[in-house]
Design a protein around this motif. Structure first.
Motif, PDB file in Angstrom:
ATOM      1  N   ARG B 286       0.820  -1.213  -0.145  1.00 44.34           N
ATOM      2  CA  ARG B 286      -0.079   0.008   0.347  1.00 44.34           C
ATOM      3  C   ARG B 286       0.793   1.270   0.163  1.00 44.34           C
ATOM      4  N   TRP B 287       0.448   2.065  -0.851  1.00 40.49           N
ATOM      5  CA  TRP B 287       0.998   3.425  -0.793  1.00 40.49           C
ATOM      6  C   TRP B 287       0.714   4.152   0.506  1.00 40.49           C
ATOM      7  N   ASP B 288      -0.895   4.264   0.826  1.00 36.78           N
ATOM      8  CA  ASP B 288      -1.152   4.535   2.010  1.00 36.78           C
ATOM      9  C   ASP B 288      -0.504   4.039   3.184  1.00 36.78           C
ATOM     10  N   GLY B 294      -3.456  -6.279   3.516  1.00 34.14           N
ATOM     11  CA  GLY B 294      -4.130  -7.710   4.038  1.00 34.14           C
ATOM     12  C   GLY B 294      -3.613  -8.917   3.252  1.00 34.14           C
ATOM     13  N   ASP B 296      -2.790 -11.780   0.856  1.00 31.25           N
ATOM     14  CA  ASP B 296      -3.474 -11.834  -0.618  1.00 31.25           C
ATOM     15  C   ASP B 296      -3.513 -10.501  -1.345  1.00 31.25           C
ATOM     16  N   GLU B 297      -3.338  -9.387  -0.805  1.00 29.71           N
ATOM     17  CA  GLU B 297      -3.659  -8.010  -1.279  1.00 29.71           C
ATOM     18  C   GLU B 297      -2.095  -7.540  -1.836  1.00 29.71           C
ATOM     19  N   ASP B 301       0.392  -3.006 -10.002  1.00 27.98           N
ATOM     20  CA  ASP B 301       0.552  -1.832 -10.453  1.00 27.98           C
ATOM     21  C   ASP B 301       0.679  -0.814  -9.050  1.00 27.98           C
ATOM     22  N   ARG B 302      -0.049  -1.347  -7.843  1.00 28.67           N
ATOM     23  CA  ARG B 302       0.231  -0.275  -7.054  1.00 28.67           C
ATOM     24  C   ARG B 302       0.951  -0.663  -5.999  1.00 28.67           C
ATOM     25  N   ARG B 370       8.325   9.353  -5.964  1.00 30.81           N
ATOM     26  CA  ARG B 370       8.138   8.023  -5.962  1.00 30.81           C
ATOM     27  C   ARG B 370       7.787   7.219  -6.898  1.00 30.81           C
TER      28      ARG B 370
END
Lengths: 608, 608
Positions: B286-288, B294, B296-297, B301-302, B370
């Motif tokens: 996650r960028w955030d 979680g 399997d997340e 691309d992100r 980034r």
């Protein structure tokens, strides 16, 4: 072909009446939340009615204005002395808080901060835009006091930021829509000129945080300010900013007759619709910066899909519908209202999503305020979404139809009562659960008028009085109507399986299920116990059977299908054998109704 | 079975020698960047050597310490007077900047800010940890001046934050690894006790920002501080924090003989590896919040996949390898070094990625610092990654092998010269391009010793001197060696197609291609012109042919395959016909080498 708004439409029952009743009950609670959260205190401090410290973000007046717009819309629809009393009381406080020269921002005033010093985040113009919209809504409800505050603030803005004024822009669009609304109500052309100026000035980096910042705060794209609106090919950056700007720019294009600007905006909307919109109609892919992603970047699990972005997109589509008469925009409005706005509010009207995920995995965690992991919440620290839902549902009757002396165009189907001058009809239907819609003429002039009925793009096989009607058009019945005459529209509501655009990566190998205007979802409580949703595969060849269950989730039509469950496997060589699958029954509910039985695992896109 | 680090290993040529040469050339440039960015100025202000304002984040001393560690490792490996001079000069400044009582943070001191007042973001302990590691590296290179600074700061920390001290924790783990390193070097048990105390105290919300904050700043999970380490089942929150903590806690478990803690950490690492690690070995979805997602997340691309997170994960895996002798951890180190650390630096050593995406679409935009959209960059506002890459590549020889009086374990294959006491070998190979590895005994004792050769999990069909060796083990050759004796290992390097764990949504219907330890990628310049990468589908039945191209990307083996191009389609009904596909040739390059010909579209996961 331009369409004309139709005030006075009534919703007389059915699906939206239930949702609007819950919303109406929530509006007084919203006032209480604004009090608890300190929004009202900030205004009262600025008004000199009390003392203390104004807490929180400098754009929190906008929450109050949105709430006032909701209350005014409800009061206009169905008079309510308590709401009217609240509106008057708030108007008095706001008027007292307003500065001599018309400036108004309770938090900045109460804290003694300099005006417009942090334009990229202070949102002073954005708040003004919401004030203007609230003031016009109040005036239409007979409460005119706020209009004077609004025009004084608008005059101040025109003097300060007009073409000869300070060139910097507010970080958050929104003033444009409000200024045009105020112009329409008052006829004051300076307000339109200022909106036009704001729209034309955007696109040269005047809105972003000056100096270096490694994050999106210094990126003009975040503020819809990287490319001039006439040159932009798509939407980008902060999703709410982008769609609010699109809506306001469309207002300007319409009111100034600027066909080139309108064409550019249609192109941007279309680029959004085809490459940056989730199947639910939701927009905004990224948590980071609450932003649109790149084209085809549409992750269900990390969809940001902010409620306010969907609401802004509805407003933008509505303006484009009025400007063009293209039924595709009405399709968009219907899609977004049912599947991007409505999921944000619980069935009881008491809880809201800020972020509308399309996929919640088992055990996923994220921040408490915005993550679906914690279910809908009564309010938020940044409470932009709840009063935005309130005003949208309160104003929903205005979106049902447009009309003129020449007749009526019906865009959304609900039990309703519609009137364009001397042509009045009643609509009865159990839509969206059933596809039969009966329009009964209540009153008709003694001349030919037209009844135009939207045939959604998905509704192949539709008929009007038995004759086939083409999807993606308005079926037009032109005649001299007699009272009592019925026109019967049949929209076939078979379940449909959809696949994503082929360049979307995140939903490859999956289908989404829709029926009529509703997108469906798998939610854990409806499946066999102990099944991990990620292990389910839907059999796309098996029929999906609709069953209406009045006792479930305030009454929904569920879909029953079948598929298989394959136990999870780790990363492995391509082609290596999978564990054996076992058959399973699958039940889908309308996506908007998820998370009303606790925040369970859910998914919209289902592997096949 | 515990393994023992082996100082003095030399890389004598081949793949890593080229990458390390570029890194060595980059180290003096790094010093210049630290000067330009103001890191050195902050220290000099705190030291009283100059006046001015210290700009930037309060954790920027850590960039300097990481650079010093890199310079010390290079100087120890191959003496360099210029580097030694820089180290001494910096040491004098740092010593002068240190407070009387041992506290040291140049930015906080120079700005006169209170100590430890913003622990969740000030990272004072984290900086201390990097100081300790730099000091030990300098001492091993013969530069002992920094050690006195380190022990004084460590003594201050032990007195202030020990078991009877202030209970709050630093927001960013890192001190633990440094304290244990300092303990190992000095024998001072109070440092180990403090590290143990920090590890044991984490997990009760003492690290996060106090009070309400709607973002991750108030979420203990962000700080690896939601669950006590012995109870945690996986990693979560800020990825660098989580893996640094895992590595430091493993140090504590090993040094205190805490088998329960070690078992818990192995479980957490395994949960990360199986559910939260990209195919490249990168971690952090996650960028955030720069965070783990979680289970399997894993969106290509992100993917945030911060360079520092991969480096921290390598360090954690190394510690677990030493603690357990499990070759799976060496597989992890090899995977991450080639495909999660190395992609972060350009072939010329002059540019870095902070975020390592696995997929760059055409025209995608994001923040300048980034995003891969802008290519690798010479430095960053928050410059944690570049000096972290520098010290990792500088220290790479230490990861090749372990050893003891009983023999040698070789984990990474490179032309090299390795010695464990009186047993010395030379390794020659063209790995990772070719799979033949020849180990020649240079010096051997007159007793039986063991040569253990890692057989990677992917290397089925491997042989040692012609005998089949099982993947996922160490092939062990035990005998009384004679100088000149050769042991020949063959690792078959056929291209492999991998599919994700079945519960991962973002890469469904795709394969990743690997050959040996390298993950491959499609990059635009190698495909037919005008093809959109998203429209390519790889034919998994077609053979992938390897071709070594010495002139491409500093020498790489590319893979040639075939597939089809299907023009992009919009969202549509399931089963509706696709436009006709046309055949296309497909060429893949090693993922680490992408974005060295401009920031072109690229993808690791390819639809089939």
């Amino acid at each position: 072909m331009t369409l004309h708004p139709l005030p006075g439409s009534r919703i007389t029952g059915g699906f939206w009446a239930r949702r609007r009743a819950a919303n109406r009950a929530a509006i007084p609670v919203g006032h209480q939340r604004l009090a608890e959260a300190g929004n009202l205190a900030a205004l009262r401090i600025a008004a000199g009615e009390t003392t203390g410290t104004a807490e929180g973000a400098s754009f929190r007046d906008s929450d109050v204005y949105k709430w006032m717009e909701a209350a005014a819309l409800e009061h206009a629809y169905s008079p309510d002395d308590a709401l009217a009393g609240r509106l008057r009381e708030l108007t008095r406080t706001i008027a007292a808080a307003q500065c001599e020269d018309g400036y108004l921002n309770s938090v900045i005033q109460a804290r003694g901060e300099p005006r417009y010093a942090r334009r990229w985040m202070s949102h002073e113009h954005y708040c003004a835009g919401h004030l203007f919209q609230a003031a016009v809504a109040c005036a239409r409800a007979g409460e005119t006091g706020l209009l004077r505050v609004a025009t004084r603030f608008a005059d101040h803005l025109a003097a300060t930021f007009g073409p000869d004024g300070w060139p910097e822009l507010d970080g958050h669009p929104g003033a444009e829509m409000g200024l045009v609304e105020l112009y329409r109500h008052t006829g004051e052309t300076r307000y339109l000129a200022l909106a036009r100026h704001f729209v034309g000035s955007r696109g040269s980096g005047r809105a972003s945080k000056p100096g270096f910042d490694p994050s999106h705060y210094a990126d003009p794209a975040h503020y819809a300010d990287r490319v001039p609106v006439r040159e932009a090919a798509t939407v980008e950056g902060h999703a709410v900013r982008a769609v609010y700007f699109g809506a306001g720019a469309t207002d300007v294009a319409v009111e100034t007759g600027d066909a080139g600007l309108l064409a550019a905006l249609r192109g941007q909307y279309d680029a959004m619709r085809t490459r940056k919109q989730h199947v639910t109609g939701a927009v905004g892919s990224r948590w980071d910066g609450e932003a649109f992603g790149g084209a085809d970047e549409l992750p269900p699990d990390r969809a940001y899909a902010e409620t306010c972005a969907a609401i802004g997109a509805v407003r933008w589509a509505w303006r484009l519908l009025l400007a063009t008469g293209d039924p595709g925009y009405a399709d968009q409005i219907e899609l977004m209202l049912h599947n991007a706005v409505l999921p944000a509010v619980s069935l009881d009207g008491a809880g809201y999503f800020y972020v509308n995920t399309l996929h919640r995995r088992t055990g996923a965690r994220a921040d408490v305020q915005r993550s679906a992991a914690h279910g809908r919440r009564p309010w938020f620290h940044c409470a932009c979404c709840p009063p935005n839902v309130m005003r949208t549902l309160a104003g929903l009757p205005d979106l049902l139809a447009t009309g003129s002396r020449d007749g009526l165009e019906i865009h959304l189907y609900s039990p309703s009562s519609l009137r364009a001058g001397d042509f009045a009809v009643d609509v009865s239907t159990a839509y969206p659960w059933e596809g039969r819609i009966v329009v009964t003429v209540r009153e008709a002039p003694d001349r030919e008028v037209e009844l135009a009925l939207r045939i959604p793009e998905w509704a192949s096989g539709s008929t009007v009085d038995g004759a086939v009607a083409a999807p993606g058009t308005y079926a037009r019945v032109r005649r001299t109507f007699r009272p009592g005459k019925q026109v019967v529209l049949n929209l076939p509501l078979h379940a449909r399986l959809l696949v994503s655009a082929s360049r979307v990566d995140a939903t490859r190998g999956c289908v989404a299920v829709a029926r009529g205007p509703l997108v469906y979802a798998l939610e854990k409580p409806d499946q066999e116990p102990d099944v991990v949703l990620e292990d389910i595969r839907l059999d796309p060849a098996a029929p999906l059977r609709a069953e209406h269950r009045a006792g479930l989730l305030d009454g929904v039509t569920v879909l029953h299908g079948s598929g298989t469950v394959t136990p999870g496997t780790p990363q492995r060589p391509f082609g290596s054998p999978e564990p054996p699958a076992r058959p399973t029954d699958i039940t889908l509910i309308p996506y908007y109704a998820w998370a009303n039985r606790g925040p369970h695992p859910m998914r919209v896109w289902i592997p096949v």
